[in-house]
Design a protein around this motif. Structure first.
Motif, mmCIF file in Angstrom:
data_model
loop_
_atom_site.group_PDB
_atom_site.id
_atom_site.type_symbol
_atom_site.label_atom_id
_atom_site.label_comp_id
_atom_site.label_asym_id
_atom_site.label_seq_id
_atom_site.Cartn_x
_atom_site.Cartn_y
_atom_site.Cartn_z
ATOM 1 N N ILE A 1 -1.675 -14.940 9.443
ATOM 2 C CA ILE A 1 -0.483 -14.949 10.299
ATOM 3 C C ILE A 1 -0.923 -14.836 11.759
ATOM 4 C CG2 ILE A 1 1.090 -13.968 8.575
ATOM 5 C CD1 ILE A 1 0.852 -11.273 10.178
ATOM 6 N N TYR B 1 -3.908 -10.784 3.895
ATOM 7 C CA TYR B 1 -3.798 -11.771 4.960
ATOM 8 C C TYR B 1 -4.638 -11.359 6.167
ATOM 9 C CZ TYR B 1 -0.318 -15.229 3.636
ATOM 10 O OH TYR B 1 0.314 -16.293 3.078
ATOM 11 N N GLY C 1 2.757 -17.815 9.014
ATOM 12 C CA GLY C 1 3.900 -17.144 9.622
ATOM 13 C C GLY C 1 3.532 -16.657 11.005
ATOM 14 N N SER D 1 6.447 -7.130 10.275
ATOM 15 C CA SER D 1 5.574 -7.885 9.374
ATOM 16 C C SER D 1 6.057 -7.784 7.930
ATOM 17 C CB SER D 1 4.114 -7.477 9.526
ATOM 18 O OG SER D 1 3.977 -6.098 9.510
#
Lengths: 335, 335
Positions: free
Chosen positions: B64, B92, B120, B303
């Protein structure tokens, strides 16, 4: 008039298009004589490269990665500023990766850099007790990698660092001149090269002035909480130290807190000099004597070396190692 | 025993492999009844997904992006810490992009996010005088985007912010209670939504207490240098203000410098309360009264929303908007 292309130049001079392309990028792969000839012709023919085509042809991500232990450390934010300026002038993006000084995180980041995701890496390595640098070495065989600040001389790659040994030596001498009889040192770990250099500067200054080096006066901790306990223990002793050389900015603030707690006055009871890049050192109570690293310059120099390698303008790295000078400023905390 | 695969489950239950795959990821695209049936069967058959296969099949970058104005601002480094924790638990990586509050830089970053580079984006938008958010809107049609701190209510996307209006109102009232007769306000620009909210809180507190709102007491600047000049001019007046609500931490330190320069004592001549997330507010001279944003919580909440969307566990965003509370701490600068 039709716009002249690399193919036109190649045809005219009887060389391949790829030779023309590399010559115009000043690549070391092409001889100086050929480069001269091609550049002269391109100039005379008023050739201008299509920037979009360059990007496509070179299959570059136009991105570099910066891997640092801690984003909330002013040294790194200032270094990053220098890096971004050089990247911008090369039309590159900068991605920031924060390791929190965890080797495993750093290794995962380096795995992530494969497959053309980035064109180069600037790294200030995480605390690495196992001395395992395979991930950095492997990467440097694929794309340019330059170390900064926390350099690892055993790694065969260019680096930019500061005169940490000399600065720490001078900082310690300043405390001795001010009359300190027992000076302690705080750091993260002497496995981190810059911390080791600062520790050695401190030790050698004590030696020079005939002061003993006490093992309990060298406080190495990788967490502020533990550090507070060790410092509290040390400063509560009847024969407590009256001077501190701090290699870690955030730990210095922990010592300020411990002194407040123990009702010890800085500098009356404890004189302090700290490696620190906070812009607010002069606003602290008392104002903090600092060894300031030329962070912006470090970032700038490291990324200039990186871009010379990305743009294939430099193959030798032995000559690329740079050491920059810190600035010592004496304020209230060591008065 | 052979390891059971998604294809085995699909065959057994008479559905497609892609239905099984999506059901096991709890996707909203599959009905609750079907999901229940598939999950129950997978559990009973002791099915375990191959994490490498998931990554390959989903063509996810497992990355992200976090786009913020300024890395050297403690609010953002602390928010980032919260973001990283959630990202880590989702396996991630986090890439950090610093805009330096430049809209053009932000637009370039968003262009860069296309083609599956990230799954994202968390964004605290740059100062945007033209009110052009096309780049953010376009991106949010492709991948999940969540705003935090500097939220833009006109953007149709989830956001996490703080009670900036209330906190600024209370901070201003505290200065009034302490006897301040003329309070000025400093910020970057009232085009930035959080600054606007803080300004309105300040204005309404003055109104409530029957104090006039003077245009010259609202100082908006996008550079510390200019700010210093404006504040110097204001504090050199015979009828100078005796209170300050600062919406910008780094500007507060500029005011400390100007006060030192003009030999004005804080809090005797000027009482100060500042929005600030510096962990060292209590070590300043004098210690700084602060409005602290729950930065880690802001990052964490934002998040969490983002990952619910990335993992397709949440399609509605209207209910995702979150407002968290700041903490006011009164210290020496407003005593």
């Amino acid at each position: 008039m039709r716009k002249i292309t690399i193919n036109d130049i190649a045809k005219e001079l009887g060389v391949s298009a790829s030779t023309v392309s590399r010559a115009l990028r000043d690549s070391y792969e092409i001889s100086t004589a050929t480069k001269k000839k091609i550049m002269a012709y391109a100039k005379q023919a008023n050739y201008h490269p299509n920037p979009h085509a360059i990007s496509l042809r070179e299959r570059k991500s136009k991105t570099i990665a910066v891997v640092i232990p801690d984003i909330s450390n002013y040294f790194f934010t200032q270094a990053l500023y220098g890096i971004e300026q050089v990247a911008l002038s090369n039309q590159y993006h900068v991605l920031v990766y924060q390791t929190h000084d965890q080797l495993q995180t750093e290794i995962e980041f380096f795995n992530h850099f494969q497959n053309g995701r980035v064109d180069g890496v600037l790294v200030s390595p995480a605390n690495n007790p196992d001395r395992s640098f395979e991930h950095i070495e492997r990467m440097s065989e694929m794309i340019p990698v330059v170390c900064f600040d926390r350099v690892e001389p055993s790694l065969q790659m260019p680096y930019v660092t500061c005169n940490d040994y000399d600065s720490s030596f001078k900082a310690t001498e300043q405390l001795i001149k001010k009359g300190c009889k027992r000076i302690f040192f705080i750091g993260i770990s002497d496995i981190i090269p810059v911390i080791k250099l600062r520790l050695n500067g401190y030790k050698d200054a004590l030696k020079k002035h005939g002061m003993p080096i006490l093992q309990e006066d060298i406080v190495m901790c990788d967490a502020a909480q533990l550090l507070a306990e060790r410092v509290r223990w040390l400063l509560a002793k009847p024969t407590r130290p009256d001077g501190l050389v701090s290699a870690v900015e955030r730990y210095t603030f922990t010592v300020y807190d411990v002194c407040n707690e123990l009702q010890l006055k800085i500098p009356t009871h404890l004189r302090i000099i700290s490696f620190s890049n906070t812009p607010y050192a002069h606003l602290l109570n008392p104002s903090l004597s600092t060894v300031v690293l030329p962070a912006g310059e470090v970032g700038k120099s490291a990324s200039e070396i990186l871009f010379r390698k990305i743009n294939k303008k430099d193959t030798k790295f032995e000559s690329s190692n740079i050491t920059l000078n810190c600035v010592l400023t004496f304020r209230g905390s060591s008065a």
